[in-house]
Design a protein around this motif. Sequence first.
Motif, PDB file in Angstrom:
ATOM      1  N   ARG A  14       0.838  -1.195   0.000  1.00 31.48           N
ATOM      2  CA  ARG A  14       0.000   0.000   0.000  1.00 31.48           C
ATOM      3  C   ARG A  14       0.872   1.243   0.000  1.00 31.48           C
ATOM      4  O   ARG A  14       1.898   1.281   0.691  1.00 31.48           O
ATOM      5  N   THR A  32      -5.561  13.871  -1.461  1.00 27.43           N
ATOM      6  CA  THR A  32      -5.142  12.561  -0.964  1.00 27.43           C
ATOM      7  C   THR A  32      -5.058  11.562  -2.111  1.00 27.43           C
ATOM      8  O   THR A  32      -5.739  11.698  -3.129  1.00 27.43           O
ATOM      9  N   MET A  36      -3.432   0.359  -3.508  1.00 30.57           N
ATOM     10  CA  MET A  36      -3.216  -0.910  -2.811  1.00 30.57           C
ATOM     11  C   MET A  36      -3.175  -2.052  -3.825  1.00 30.57           C
ATOM     12  O   MET A  36      -3.981  -2.080  -4.759  1.00 30.57           O
ATOM     13  N   TRP A  52      -6.518  -1.498  -6.085  1.00 29.75           N
ATOM     14  CA  TRP A  52      -7.457  -0.481  -5.597  1.00 29.75           C
ATOM     15  C   TRP A  52      -6.769   0.876  -5.623  1.00 29.75           C
ATOM     16  O   TRP A  52      -5.639   1.011  -5.159  1.00 29.75           O
TER      17      TRP A  52
ATOM     18  N   ILE B 106     -14.899   3.802   4.411  1.00 29.46           N
ATOM     19  CA  ILE B 106     -15.589   4.464   3.297  1.00 29.46           C
ATOM     20  C   ILE B 106     -16.036   5.854   3.713  1.00 29.46           C
ATOM     21  O   ILE B 106     -15.879   6.825   2.970  1.00 29.46           O
ATOM     22  N   LYS B 107     -16.567   5.962   4.906  1.00 28.34           N
ATOM     23  CA  LYS B 107     -17.066   7.248   5.377  1.00 28.34           C
ATOM     24  C   LYS B 107     -15.944   8.285   5.458  1.00 28.34           C
ATOM     25  O   LYS B 107     -16.154   9.457   5.202  1.00 28.34           O
ATOM     26  N   ASN B 108     -14.758   7.836   5.839  1.00 24.85           N
ATOM     27  CA  ASN B 108     -13.608   8.738   5.938  1.00 24.85           C
ATOM     28  C   ASN B 108     -12.564   8.383   4.881  1.00 24.85           C
ATOM     29  O   ASN B 108     -11.390   8.194   5.193  1.00 24.85           O
ATOM     30  N   GLN B 109     -13.044   8.281   3.666  1.00 24.32           N
ATOM     31  CA  GLN B 109     -12.166   7.823   2.585  1.00 24.32           C
ATOM     32  C   GLN B 109     -10.927   8.700   2.420  1.00 24.32           C
ATOM     33  O   GLN B 109      -9.827   8.203   2.180  1.00 24.32           O
ATOM     34  N   THR B 110     -11.086  10.004   2.544  1.00 25.05           N
ATOM     35  CA  THR B 110      -9.947  10.894   2.320  1.00 25.05           C
ATOM     36  C   THR B 110      -8.977  10.917   3.512  1.00 25.05           C
ATOM     37  O   THR B 110      -7.862  11.392   3.367  1.00 25.05           O
ATOM     38  N   GLU B 111      -9.398  10.406   4.641  1.00 26.18           N
ATOM     39  CA  GLU B 111      -8.498  10.392   5.806  1.00 26.18           C
ATOM     40  C   GLU B 111      -7.709   9.090   5.811  1.00 26.18           C
ATOM     41  O   GLU B 111      -7.828   8.249   6.715  1.00 26.18           O
ATOM     42  N   ASN B 112      -6.889   8.933   4.795  1.00 31.04           N
ATOM     43  CA  ASN B 112      -6.183   7.668   4.599  1.00 31.04           C
ATOM     44  C   ASN B 112      -5.099   7.423   5.642  1.00 31.04           C
ATOM     45  O   ASN B 112      -4.656   6.304   5.837  1.00 31.04           O
ATOM     46  N   ARG B 119      -9.897  -0.924   4.278  1.00 30.11           N
ATOM     47  CA  ARG B 119      -9.725  -0.206   3.019  1.00 30.11           C
ATOM     48  C   ARG B 119      -9.469  -1.197   1.891  1.00 30.11           C
ATOM     49  O   ARG B 119      -9.019  -2.311   2.103  1.00 30.11           O
ATOM     50  N   GLY B 120      -9.761  -0.746   0.688  1.00 33.02           N
ATOM     51  CA  GLY B 120      -9.458  -1.553  -0.479  1.00 33.02           C
ATOM     52  C   GLY B 120     -10.358  -2.768  -0.607  1.00 33.02           C
ATOM     53  O   GLY B 120     -11.564  -2.693  -0.380  1.00 33.02           O
TER      54      GLY B 120
END
Lengths: 94, 155
Positions: A14, A32, A36, A52, B106-112, B119-120
Amino acid sequence: MNGDTDETRYFLTRAFFYWNKPGFLSRLGFITGDAMYVNYDEEIYSQGYSMWLSLGAGMRFLDDAVEVKLSGDWSDDPFFDSDIRGLLKIQYTY
Amino acid sequence: MKNKEILGLSAIILTILLLAACAAIQSGYAPPPRHPAEEGEDLRQCTACHDMEEAEIPYDKFDHGLYFADNHRQVAGRFGGVCAGCHRSSFCADCHGLGIELKPSIKNQTENFRRTPHRGDYLTRHVIDGRINPTSCYRCHGNPKSSQTCSECHG
């Protein structure tokens, strides 16, 4: 996977970034990116890997109390071929 | 019979002494309900201001580094008052609340940077992870036979 396997048998890679207040796009709050790649030890539904990708951006208003975030994902995995998903989120912190 | 009574009495006294010793170890220190607003300070790095040598609380464990999201469970459970200095309970419920339609990743997708585990392609990986260590699922999803998130697909 065998029933007596005691280790996770996939290889996950990732890479991601979160760029806060990018200089060249000063009006944006952040950008951002996320990628992955997973390689399975055995094929699942005739596919031995998954990919992904995700890109997102957001803006902040009213002393950062309001955030508008937009993200888009693309994935290719054993369950979905070229799946695309988008999400728009408006968040108010009070 | 007398020996049993002596043993029982000794066990009770030892238990009381142990509890007293544990209570003595606790300093009784409680952090303030809200962290003072320090202008220009990065409150995510506790050790930038808090000295670790005489601290009653392990502030180094609260530094919000890359792996804090992975390991926050233990310190948050033991020193929840420190979290409450900056976060309201709604902040925790945003991820840990039950009955939320969208999963946190998903809800905080941009807060990776939060490194949420789903995820993924987790739909695929959960088959593997769930068989190797199902207890990691139970913590949030509960019993698979009664969990709504599991039963939707698994019946």
